[in-house]
Design a protein around this motif. Structure first.
Motif, mmCIF file in Angstrom:
data_model
loop_
_atom_site.group_PDB
_atom_site.id
_atom_site.type_symbol
_atom_site.label_atom_id
_atom_site.label_comp_id
_atom_site.label_asym_id
_atom_site.label_seq_id
_atom_site.Cartn_x
_atom_site.Cartn_y
_atom_site.Cartn_z
ATOM 1 N N UNK A 38 -10.231 -0.475 -4.307
ATOM 2 C CA UNK A 38 -10.956 -1.105 -5.276
ATOM 3 C C UNK A 38 -10.034 -2.095 -6.183
ATOM 4 N N UNK A 39 -10.406 -3.299 -5.760
ATOM 5 C CA UNK A 39 -9.492 -4.321 -6.623
ATOM 6 C C UNK A 39 -10.629 -5.093 -7.590
ATOM 7 N N UNK A 40 -10.075 -5.137 -8.893
ATOM 8 C CA UNK A 40 -10.627 -5.688 -9.877
ATOM 9 C C UNK A 40 -9.698 -6.911 -10.239
ATOM 10 N N UNK A 41 -10.464 -8.165 -9.817
ATOM 11 C CA UNK A 41 -9.696 -9.469 -9.559
ATOM 12 C C UNK A 41 -9.738 -10.386 -10.822
ATOM 13 N N UNK A 42 -9.622 -9.762 -11.893
ATOM 14 C CA UNK A 42 -9.331 -10.757 -13.192
ATOM 15 C C UNK A 42 -10.779 -10.797 -13.928
ATOM 16 N N UNK A 43 -10.269 -11.240 -15.097
ATOM 17 C CA UNK A 43 -11.421 -11.397 -16.224
ATOM 18 C C UNK A 43 -12.467 -10.201 -16.061
ATOM 19 N N UNK A 44 -11.899 -8.962 -16.403
ATOM 20 C CA UNK A 44 -12.644 -7.709 -16.165
ATOM 21 C C UNK A 44 -13.177 -7.566 -17.717
ATOM 22 N N UNK A 85 -8.426 -11.888 -19.639
ATOM 23 C CA UNK A 85 -7.890 -10.845 -20.044
ATOM 24 C C UNK A 85 -6.214 -10.881 -19.661
ATOM 25 N N UNK A 86 -5.602 -12.315 -20.090
ATOM 26 C CA UNK A 86 -4.318 -12.413 -19.616
ATOM 27 C C UNK A 86 -3.145 -11.529 -20.390
ATOM 28 N N UNK A 87 -3.688 -10.779 -21.317
ATOM 29 C CA UNK A 87 -2.682 -10.095 -22.245
ATOM 30 C C UNK A 87 -2.338 -8.656 -21.346
ATOM 31 N N UNK A 88 -3.138 -8.223 -20.417
ATOM 32 C CA UNK A 88 -2.963 -7.348 -19.543
ATOM 33 C C UNK A 88 -1.832 -7.556 -18.502
ATOM 34 N N UNK A 89 -1.469 -8.916 -18.526
ATOM 35 C CA UNK A 89 -0.469 -9.219 -17.402
ATOM 36 C C UNK A 89 0.908 -8.781 -17.937
ATOM 37 N N UNK A 97 -4.472 5.482 -16.532
ATOM 38 C CA UNK A 97 -5.611 6.134 -16.095
ATOM 39 C C UNK A 97 -5.755 6.274 -14.545
ATOM 40 N N UNK A 98 -4.813 6.361 -13.726
ATOM 41 C CA UNK A 98 -4.944 6.300 -12.439
ATOM 42 C C UNK A 98 -5.480 4.749 -11.914
ATOM 43 N N UNK A 99 -5.047 3.656 -12.786
ATOM 44 C CA UNK A 99 -5.505 2.314 -12.064
ATOM 45 C C UNK A 99 -4.041 1.747 -12.556
ATOM 46 N N UNK A 100 -3.631 1.001 -11.202
ATOM 47 C CA UNK A 100 -2.201 0.242 -11.383
ATOM 48 C C UNK A 100 -2.585 -1.157 -11.767
ATOM 49 N N UNK A 101 -1.811 -1.721 -12.612
ATOM 50 C CA UNK A 101 -1.944 -3.111 -12.924
ATOM 51 C C UNK A 101 -0.981 -4.094 -12.145
ATOM 52 N N UNK A 102 -1.359 -5.112 -11.610
ATOM 53 C CA UNK A 102 -0.433 -6.026 -10.831
ATOM 54 C C UNK A 102 -0.994 -7.216 -10.844
ATOM 55 N N UNK A 103 -0.033 -8.185 -11.195
ATOM 56 C CA UNK A 103 -0.296 -9.460 -11.431
ATOM 57 C C UNK A 103 -0.965 -10.418 -10.183
ATOM 58 N N UNK A 104 -0.511 -9.679 -9.127
ATOM 59 C CA UNK A 104 -0.810 -10.156 -7.541
ATOM 60 C C UNK A 104 -0.499 -9.152 -6.834
ATOM 61 N N UNK A 117 -3.766 -11.239 -3.116
ATOM 62 C CA UNK A 117 -4.997 -10.959 -4.119
ATOM 63 C C UNK A 117 -4.434 -11.514 -5.284
ATOM 64 N N UNK A 118 -5.171 -12.433 -5.959
ATOM 65 C CA UNK A 118 -4.835 -13.221 -7.292
ATOM 66 C C UNK A 118 -5.916 -13.645 -7.883
ATOM 67 N N UNK A 119 -5.956 -13.621 -9.354
ATOM 68 C CA UNK A 119 -7.341 -14.249 -10.062
ATOM 69 C C UNK A 119 -7.650 -15.384 -9.808
ATOM 70 N N UNK A 120 -6.314 -16.336 -9.759
ATOM 71 C CA UNK A 120 -6.710 -17.767 -9.191
ATOM 72 C C UNK A 120 -6.354 -18.864 -10.430
#
Length: 278
Positions: A38-44, A85-89, A97-104, A117-120
């Motif tokens: 599952x990809x969460x593609x930004x502005x979550x 949600x750019x602070x997460x970058x 919590x088993x969720x990996x943060x990647x800027x792309x 895969x990138x927010x854009x």
């Protein structure tokens, strides 16, 4: 309703923490759709909205819990932050919590195709170089979304199921915005098409799309503010745009309860007849 099972799901622009988030529809989508990845593609999480006022209802918290539960049960979840949600970058490659943060990220389909895969927002010149204009535009957009939310509540009150969005209607009646979408799509494709990729999967502009531009596949996930859309990958590698409508709750058939209700009704009718005879 049986759950749908996919190889990969992409969702973006949930805007949790804002009044515009359709958390009820989002929760329904997460309940009925499972995936290996599952990809969460930004502005979550909408930190722009939260900086103006604190708004965090129970169902927004339930969304977070639902996503974390999926991660605990084996779904690989990758969070690609956006401009809201750019602070997460700052936490690229960290695991929470088993969720990996990647800027792309580069995603390989089951057919071996490569997608960035990138927010854009990185390819949006206004968001990148004129943030004050982007935030001003966000205020106007939020105003339209508030009106849309109010109209949606009225329609639900009268039992009318409709996906009409005033904000979307106004956007696509404004020539400059239509041109902005076209420019955005061409900008991102022209930048990436010579980078040994088959396509890009992004969000940001709240306009879901799957289309080929100069032999390069441009895919936009849309949002869960207006259109409630997602991109899914089937086991054979086929990518599909899904527009989600909240499912109706299924009422279980309980024979014992039904029999008891019939007995109660019969008793009341008999009692009424006795009163009439008296």
């Amino acid at each position: 309703m049986a759950n749908n099972s996919y190889r990969t799901i992409w969702i973006s622009d949930l805007h949790l923490g804002s009044t515009q988030c359709q958390a009820d529809v989002l929760l329904d989508f997460l309940k009925h759709n499972d995936s290996e990845k599952l990809y969460l593609v930004g502005d979550i999480i909408d930190f722009w909205a939260l900086s103006k006022k604190t708004y965090w209802p129970r169902d927004h918290n339930t969304v977070i819990q639902k996503v974390l539960r999926k991660a605990r049960h084996g779904t690989q979840i990758i969070y690609v932050p956006g401009n809201h949600d750019e602070n997460v970058r700052d936490y690229h490659d960290h695991v929470f919590g088993d969720i990996t943060v990647k800027n792309s990220d580069i995603h390989f389909t089951s057919e071996g195709k490569q997608f960035l895969v990138v927010h854009g927002d990185e390819y949006d010149t206004i968001a990148r170089y004129h943030k004050w204009i982007a935030k001003l535009g966000s205020v106007g957009y939020d105003f339209l979304l508030e009106i849309s939310r109010f109209l949606r509540m009225i329609r639900r009150w009268f039992g009318i199921q409709s996906s009409f969005s005033l904000a979307a209607f106004v956007k696509f009646k404004v020539k400059n915005f239509v041109q902005f979408i076209s420019d955005y799509e061409e900008s991102i494709v022209n930048t990436l098409k010579n980078q040994n990729l088959d396509g890009v999967i992004c969000g940001h502009i709240h306009h879901a799309e799957i289309k080929e531009i100069d032999g390069f596949l441009y895919i936009n996930t849309g949002d869960f503010v207006e259109s409630c859309t997602a991109i899914v990958e089937h086991s054979n590698g086929v990518l599909e745009l899904v527009k989600w409508h909240k499912t109706k709750p299924v009422i279980a058939h309980d024979e014992a309860l039904e029999t008891n209700v019939h007995k109660q009704i019969s008793w009341l009718l008999a009692k009424r007849d006795n009163i009439k005879r008296q």
